[in-house]
Enzyme design. Structure first.
Site, PDB file in Angstrom:
ATOM      1  N   ASN A 276      76.730  33.106   7.283  1.00 46.90           N
ATOM      2  CA  ASN A 276      77.082  32.050   6.317  1.00 46.90           C
ATOM      3  C   ASN A 276      77.908  33.124   4.868  1.00 46.90           C
ATOM      4  O   ASN A 276      77.432  32.626   4.820  1.00 46.90           O
ATOM      5  CB  ASN A 276      76.848  30.459   6.885  1.00 46.90           C
ATOM      6  CG  ASN A 276      77.676  29.514   5.781  1.00 46.90           C
ATOM      7  OD1 ASN A 276      78.556  29.494   5.228  1.00 46.90           O
ATOM      8  ND2 ASN A 276      77.534  28.342   5.888  1.00 46.90           N
TER       9      ASN A 276
ATOM     10  N   GLU B  49      80.755  28.952   8.463  1.00 51.55           N
ATOM     11  CA  GLU B  49      82.123  28.126   7.624  1.00 51.55           C
ATOM     12  C   GLU B  49      83.099  29.282   7.706  1.00 51.55           C
ATOM     13  O   GLU B  49      82.982  29.858   6.343  1.00 51.55           O
ATOM     14  CB  GLU B  49      81.253  28.227   6.592  1.00 51.55           C
ATOM     15  CG  GLU B  49      80.695  26.954   6.484  1.00 51.55           C
ATOM     16  CD  GLU B  49      80.520  25.720   4.191  1.00 51.55           C
ATOM     17  OE1 GLU B  49      78.760  26.496   4.661  1.00 51.55           O
ATOM     18  OE2 GLU B  49      80.793  25.056   4.830  1.00 51.55           O
TER      19      GLU B  49
ATOM     20  N   ASP C  78      73.893  29.330  11.040  1.00 56.85           N
ATOM     21  CA  ASP C  78      73.486  27.206   9.516  1.00 56.85           C
ATOM     22  C   ASP C  78      72.774  27.375  10.440  1.00 56.85           C
ATOM     23  O   ASP C  78      73.440  26.339  11.020  1.00 56.85           O
ATOM     24  CB  ASP C  78      74.612  27.593   8.756  1.00 56.85           C
ATOM     25  CG  ASP C  78      73.783  26.954   8.101  1.00 56.85           C
ATOM     26  OD1 ASP C  78      72.563  26.577   7.774  1.00 56.85           O
ATOM     27  OD2 ASP C  78      74.076  26.500   6.792  1.00 56.85           O
TER      28      ASP C  78
ATOM     29  N   ASN D   7      71.268  24.685   8.796  1.00 57.83           N
ATOM     30  CA  ASN D   7      70.726  23.857   7.947  1.00 57.83           C
ATOM     31  C   ASN D   7      69.204  22.889   7.711  1.00 57.83           C
ATOM     32  O   ASN D   7      69.284  21.278   7.199  1.00 57.83           O
ATOM     33  CB  ASN D   7      71.081  22.410   8.007  1.00 57.83           C
ATOM     34  CG  ASN D   7      72.291  23.149   6.952  1.00 57.83           C
ATOM     35  OD1 ASN D   7      73.215  23.098   5.367  1.00 57.83           O
ATOM     36  ND2 ASN D   7      73.841  23.035   7.261  1.00 57.83           N
TER      37      ASN D   7
ATOM     38  N   ASP E  44      69.568  29.593   7.587  1.00 60.89           N
ATOM     39  CA  ASP E  44      69.577  30.652   8.290  1.00 60.89           C
ATOM     40  C   ASP E  44      68.923  31.362   9.882  1.00 60.89           C
ATOM     41  O   ASP E  44      68.184  32.514   9.371  1.00 60.89           O
ATOM     42  CB  ASP E  44      70.289  31.436   8.043  1.00 60.89           C
ATOM     43  CG  ASP E  44      71.728  30.995   7.295  1.00 60.89           C
ATOM     44  OD1 ASP E  44      73.611  30.716   7.725  1.00 60.89           O
ATOM     45  OD2 ASP E  44      71.040  30.718   6.260  1.00 60.89           O
TER      46      ASP E  44
ATOM     47  N   ASP F 242      77.392  31.572  -0.190  1.00 59.06           N
ATOM     48  CA  ASP F 242      75.329  31.091  -0.550  1.00 59.06           C
ATOM     49  C   ASP F 242      74.526  31.545   0.022  1.00 59.06           C
ATOM     50  O   ASP F 242      73.313  31.578  -0.937  1.00 59.06           O
ATOM     51  CB  ASP F 242      75.540  29.961  -1.423  1.00 59.06           C
ATOM     52  CG  ASP F 242      76.246  28.959  -0.044  1.00 59.06           C
ATOM     53  OD1 ASP F 242      76.796  29.213   0.370  1.00 59.06           O
ATOM     54  OD2 ASP F 242      76.259  27.670  -0.971  1.00 59.06           O
ATOM     55  N   HIS F 243      74.581  31.969   1.106  1.00 61.06           N
ATOM     56  CA  HIS F 243      73.553  32.149   2.366  1.00 61.06           C
ATOM     57  C   HIS F 243      73.549  34.211   2.513  1.00 61.06           C
ATOM     58  O   HIS F 243      74.917  34.789   1.702  1.00 61.06           O
ATOM     59  CB  HIS F 243      74.873  31.980   3.675  1.00 61.06           C
ATOM     60  CG  HIS F 243      74.654  30.535   3.576  1.00 61.06           C
ATOM     61  ND1 HIS F 243      73.214  29.921   4.598  1.00 61.06           N
ATOM     62  CD2 HIS F 243      75.376  29.763   3.640  1.00 61.06           C
ATOM     63  CE1 HIS F 243      73.736  28.495   4.457  1.00 61.06           C
ATOM     64  NE2 HIS F 243      74.694  28.794   3.423  1.00 61.06           N
TER      65      HIS F 243
END
Length: 256
Positions: A7, A34, A146, A148, A217, A246-247
């Site tokens: 991501n 994303e 991802d 979540n 992930d 952020d991933h």
DNA sequence: ATGGTAGGATTCCTA
């Protein structure tokens, strides 16, 4: 074969990180989430220069998924088997050297009382239906992205704080288990039982420095891929670079 | 209990 998922939190903001990482890690296939660009703005040329073919689907501002591959992409499909006009760009699939690869970006869910939470659970139910309609458990499948959802207490920085909250609630776990009961397993857990190994850290509060993250992930694999696995890792290095996603990317290697 | 940061669009939304 080496397959990764990442991501990138905007493919435009992360293009340098992406090309640097592709050169260094050299995966055969990379599932992106994303991307946050409409289809006309997807930077396919930046990847073709590195020898990657691309399939993508995007929208303005939010979501967007893609598959990059050093080998030819076949049978590209976008969205769920029961596609709806209002669906956001969260799922793309392609076949690479006989392996069915899916790149998925599961809805965040926001909070348990949010409409987004019900949408997350429904989206996962539709993902299971899509697998039923388009794949067979006996074939080589890699479902990456991802999700979540942190699967168990090893995958969250503070299980007591997180329990029952978004990303770590019972109904999310059930919905993901229902997807995996198609015949997929978590490749990462084939190699380590260790906890506190994360793929995402909030940008705020120095979360990465303090390793306050989540493992959300995944690369889920069917039986034939699992039996051929050589490694399954999380590459946290790009998270240390300036202006990171952020991933962190997750990666598997297998002999097929 | 709160708020902090990032990206992208536009004074807010999503994560």
């Amino acid at each position: 074969m080496r397959i990764a998922a990442w991501n990138v939190n905007s493919i435009r903001a992360r293009l340098d990180h992406l090309t640097d990482w592709l050169r260094a890690a050299n995966p055969d296939v990379l599932c992106l989430q994303e991307t946050k660009v409409i289809d006309d703005d997807f930077p396919a040329n930046s990847f073709s220069r590195l020898g990657y073919e691309c399939a993508w689907t995007g929208e303005k501002t939010y979501n967007g998924v893609a598959i990059l591959s050093r080998h030819a992409l076949h049978d590209v499909t976008i969205g769920h088997a029961d596609a709806r006009a209002e669906d956001s760009a969260r799922l793309i699939a392609a076949t690479v050297q006989g392996v069915r690869v899916l790149s998925a970006y599961i809805p965040n869910g926001k909070t348990l009382d949010s409409p987004s939470y019900a949408e997350k659970l429904e989206w996962l139910a539709r993902l299971r239906k899509t697998l039923d309609a388009t794949c067979k458990p006996e074939q080589a499948i890699v479902l990456g992205g991802d999700f979540n959802i942190a699967r168990d207490e090893r995958d969250v920085f503070d299980p007591e704080q997180m329990r029952g909250k978004i990303h770590f609630s019972e109904r999310e776990h059930q919905a993901l288990d229902e997807v995996l009961s198609f015949g997929l397993t978590d490749s990462f857990r084939a190699f380590t039982e260790e906890g506190q190994l994360f793929s995402w850290w909030d940008y705020r509060m120095g979360a990465f420095r303090r390793n306050r993250g989540l493992r959300i992930d995944y690369l889920f694999v069917s039986k034939v891929v699992k039996e051929a696995l050589r490694t399954a890792t999380i590459d946290i290095e790009p998270r240390t670079w300036p202006k990171p996603s952020d991933h962190a990317p997750v990666l598997i290697e297998f002999d097929l």
